[in-house]
Enzyme design. Sequence first.
Site, PDB file in Angstrom:
ATOM      1  N   ASP A 195       0.839  -1.190   0.000  1.00 34.65           N
ATOM      2  CA  ASP A 195       0.000   0.000   0.000  1.00 34.65           C
ATOM      3  C   ASP A 195       0.881   1.249   0.000  1.00 34.65           C
ATOM      4  OD1 ASP A 195      -2.303  -1.476   0.021  1.00 34.65           O
ATOM      5  OD2 ASP A 195      -2.618  -1.362   2.186  1.00 34.65           O
ATOM      6  N   TYR A 244       5.845  -9.266   7.582  1.00 36.54           N
ATOM      7  CA  TYR A 244       5.433  -7.887   7.832  1.00 36.54           C
ATOM      8  C   TYR A 244       5.737  -7.498   9.270  1.00 36.54           C
ATOM      9  CZ  TYR A 244       2.422  -8.440   3.702  1.00 36.54           C
ATOM     10  OH  TYR A 244       1.939  -8.662   2.457  1.00 36.54           O
ATOM     11  N   TYR A 300      -4.209  -9.999   3.447  1.00 40.29           N
ATOM     12  CA  TYR A 300      -4.324  -8.564   3.720  1.00 40.29           C
ATOM     13  C   TYR A 300      -4.097  -8.338   5.214  1.00 40.29           C
ATOM     14  CZ  TYR A 300      -6.514  -8.141  -0.898  1.00 40.29           C
ATOM     15  OH  TYR A 300      -6.781  -8.170  -2.238  1.00 40.29           O
TER      16      TYR A 300
END
Length: 408
Positions: free
Chosen positions: A235, A303, A372
């Site tokens: 993003d 992440y 996500y």
Amino acid sequence: MESQITGKALKIMEIAEGNLCDHCLGRTFSKTVEGPDNKYRGEYVRHALNETGVDASTADSCYICCNIFDDVENRIIDKIITKINRENIEFSTFLVGCRVSPEILSKEEEIHKNMELDVENIKKEINREIGKKLYFTFNKEVEFDNPNIVIMVDFVNDNIDIQINPIFIEGRYRKLVRGIPQTKWPCGKCRGKGCPSCNYTGKQYPETVEELISPEAIKLACGSESKFHGAGREDIDVKMLGNGRPFVLEIKEPKIRNLDLETLEEKINTFAGGKVEVQDLKFVGKDRKGTIKCSSTDTYKVYSAIVELENDINEDKLNLLSSMEIIKQRTPIRVSHRRADKIRTRTVRNITTKPLAANKFEMIVECEGGLYIKELISGDEGRSKPSISEILGVNARCIQLDVLEVNI
Ligand SMILES: [Zn+2]
Ligand SMILES: [Zn+2]
């Protein structure tokens, strides 16, 4: 044998009213007379005809090709060589194609049909003859599948066009600041047309990862434009850290193909001014742009997220998160306008947490590609199950996200 050949040659000459060049005569014998090329075969057959007392002297203007092979030899080859040298095109493989007038093709077909011949057509011979000359001039190889350049000779419009095929450079990029999309994002108000709110750029964001990487590559390769193929994307507000995300940069019409990739890496990193960095640049085949794009479950990612909770919790509760494994995610609300609505299953391999405050913690998530993370945290109004919000029993929100690893 000899009489068969002369007999056939006589009939062919009759149709052509005695006017065939050595190439076109020889081509009709390409499967029956041994020889290095059709010109040789034509000379051989003409000689055999003369031996039998038939006058088969060389034609003034060939019935089929109007002496196109003289034009190739006397003019076209030089024109191609001059063009390649003038435009300074670097290549190691090439292919020749041509366009000839429909009359030439129909006259040739008439003879081939009449004589029931199954031989190559004139275009193939023209391409091969030009190819041979260029091979000796430039010492470069002919390649059919994926040549560096394609030389198109249009005899109808007397034009030579050189198509330069793209080069593909794979590398990994790191995005060290937030707020930069990977590729061009059209202005939300004008949809790319240009308006006061985007300062008539048509862009929602002034720069992109692509625009920080590609200009130096286009410049160094003397290319016309480029296309950016990323292995997925983060993003806009997410940093890409670690050793970066793989990408393939396609440079169109490069006049220089053998780039020094170390120099290119330095130039890109200087130009990108610390916002983006590239590394591990290497040349790849064109197929790579497709394979790098699929964010399949074979890829896995790591992440780092900072999670903020609506209410304080007891630190011990964070241990519950290690039970997360199979996540069912319906397409998130925020991307539902551009992605198909479906439910997908992704696996979380590992989650570790570090409390930062009673309502805030840092989390490292190791998971399959395509999960996500923001929705894994919030739950996305029940569309992600299970979620951090659900397990902790308190609304959770991702306030900062970085990608640490992309493995493909
Ligand atoms: Zn001819
Ligand atoms: Zn606008």
